[in-house]
Design a protein around this motif. Structure first.
Motif, short mmCIF file in Angstrom:
data_model
loop_
_atom_site.label_atom_id
_atom_site.label_comp_id
_atom_site.label_asym_id
_atom_site.label_seq_id
_atom_site.Cartn_x
_atom_site.Cartn_y
_atom_site.Cartn_z
N HIS A 17 63.47 -41.22 20.51
CA HIS A 17 62.90 -42.09 21.29
C HIS A 17 61.42 -42.22 21.33
N ALA A 18 60.82 -41.23 21.31
CA ALA A 18 59.33 -41.05 21.36
C ALA A 18 58.51 -41.92 20.18
N VAL A 19 59.25 -41.46 18.87
CA VAL A 19 58.88 -41.83 17.74
C VAL A 19 59.05 -43.47 17.63
N SER A 20 60.26 -43.65 18.17
CA SER A 20 60.66 -45.23 17.81
C SER A 20 59.56 -46.01 18.89
N GLY A 21 59.39 -45.52 19.88
CA GLY A 21 58.23 -46.09 20.90
C GLY A 21 57.00 -46.13 20.28
N LEU A 22 56.48 -45.11 19.59
CA LEU A 22 55.26 -45.11 19.13
C LEU A 22 55.02 -46.17 17.66
N VAL A 23 56.15 -45.77 17.15
CA VAL A 23 55.95 -46.91 15.96
C VAL A 23 56.23 -48.29 16.34
N VAL A 25 54.96 -49.70 19.19
CA VAL A 25 53.55 -49.86 19.89
C VAL A 25 52.58 -50.05 18.62
N ALA A 26 52.76 -49.26 17.69
CA ALA A 26 51.86 -49.45 16.54
C ALA A 26 51.95 -50.74 15.73
N LEU A 27 53.18 -51.13 15.69
CA LEU A 27 53.61 -52.36 14.81
C LEU A 27 53.01 -53.59 15.70
N VAL A 28 53.44 -53.67 16.95
CA VAL A 28 53.08 -54.90 17.88
C VAL A 28 51.40 -54.73 17.81
N ARG A 29 50.72 -53.93 18.09
CA ARG A 29 49.37 -53.88 18.21
C ARG A 29 48.75 -54.19 16.56
N GLY A 30 49.16 -53.75 15.61
CA GLY A 30 48.68 -53.99 14.38
C GLY A 30 49.15 -55.41 13.95
N ALA A 31 50.19 -55.91 14.27
CA ALA A 31 50.36 -57.20 14.18
C ALA A 31 49.70 -58.40 15.00
N PRO A 36 47.78 -63.36 14.98
CA PRO A 36 48.61 -63.59 16.35
C PRO A 36 49.89 -64.43 16.49
N LYS A 37 49.97 -65.11 15.41
CA LYS A 37 51.36 -65.74 15.24
C LYS A 37 52.40 -64.88 14.83
N ALA A 38 52.11 -63.83 14.19
CA ALA A 38 53.16 -62.81 13.85
C ALA A 38 53.81 -61.91 14.90
N LYS A 39 53.10 -61.94 16.16
CA LYS A 39 53.25 -61.31 17.32
C LYS A 39 54.77 -61.42 17.92
N PRO A 40 55.23 -62.65 18.01
CA PRO A 40 56.60 -62.63 18.46
C PRO A 40 57.56 -62.15 17.53
N ALA A 41 57.66 -62.48 16.33
CA ALA A 41 58.38 -61.96 15.28
C ALA A 41 58.31 -60.73 15.14
N THR A 42 57.47 -59.80 15.14
CA THR A 42 57.06 -58.37 15.21
C THR A 42 57.79 -57.77 16.38
N ARG A 43 57.54 -58.55 17.75
CA ARG A 43 58.15 -58.08 18.88
C ARG A 43 59.61 -58.18 18.79
N LYS A 44 60.20 -59.23 18.30
CA LYS A 44 61.62 -59.42 18.10
C LYS A 44 62.29 -58.26 17.18
N ALA A 45 61.40 -57.85 16.19
CA ALA A 45 61.77 -57.00 15.34
C ALA A 45 61.94 -55.50 15.91
N VAL A 46 60.85 -55.18 16.73
CA VAL A 46 60.82 -53.94 17.27
C VAL A 46 61.92 -53.88 18.49
N VAL A 47 62.21 -54.83 19.22
CA VAL A 47 63.21 -54.78 20.20
C VAL A 47 64.43 -54.59 19.52
N GLY A 48 64.72 -55.22 18.32
CA GLY A 48 66.13 -54.86 17.69
C GLY A 48 66.02 -53.55 17.07
N GLY A 49 64.82 -53.19 16.71
CA GLY A 49 65.08 -51.47 16.23
C GLY A 49 65.34 -50.72 17.29
N LEU A 50 64.63 -50.98 18.61
CA LEU A 50 64.74 -49.97 19.49
C LEU A 50 66.31 -50.16 20.29
#
Length: 103
Positions: A17-23, A25-31, A36-50
């Motif tokens: 869980h900690a690694v998933s969370g850190l990854v 956060v890194a993806l969302v910040r990097g995107a 800036p337009k990629a943020k919603p898609a990245t967020r959706k991917a991260v939520v799906g991964g979590l």
């Protein structure tokens, strides 16, 4: 199940869980910095991964419980083969239970 194995399984889930969370956060910040337009898609991917990580953690918990129960059955069988009585499957010590009421 041996306490060390149980602690190892629990630690493994926490690390996952900690690694998933850190990854995430890194993806969302990097995107958000890169595009800036990629943020919603990245967020959706991260939520799906979590969400997948949560499902996997639940499956691991069920598998660990099943393994613990099977180990308990084998311990009881081993004790009975030695002529010993297996203790009741309880986490509470009932010896020295000296007050007045029926159980």
């Amino acid at each position: 199940m041996h306490p060390a194995a149980l602690a190892g399984a629990t630690l493994g889930r926490l690390v996952h869980h900690a690694v998933s969370g850190l990854v995430g956060v890194a993806l969302v910040r990097g995107a958000s910095k890169a595009a800036p337009k990629a943020k919603p898609a990245t967020r959706k991917a991260v939520v799906g991964g979590l969400a997948g990580g949560i499902v996997a953690a639940r499956w691991l918990g069920a598998a660990a419980e099943e393994a613990r129960l099977k180990a308990g059955d084998m311990m009881a069988e081993a004790r009975s083969s030695l002529g010993e009585e297996a203790p009741p499957p309880s986490a509470v010590d009932i010896s020295g239970h000296d007050h007045d009421h029926e159980h």
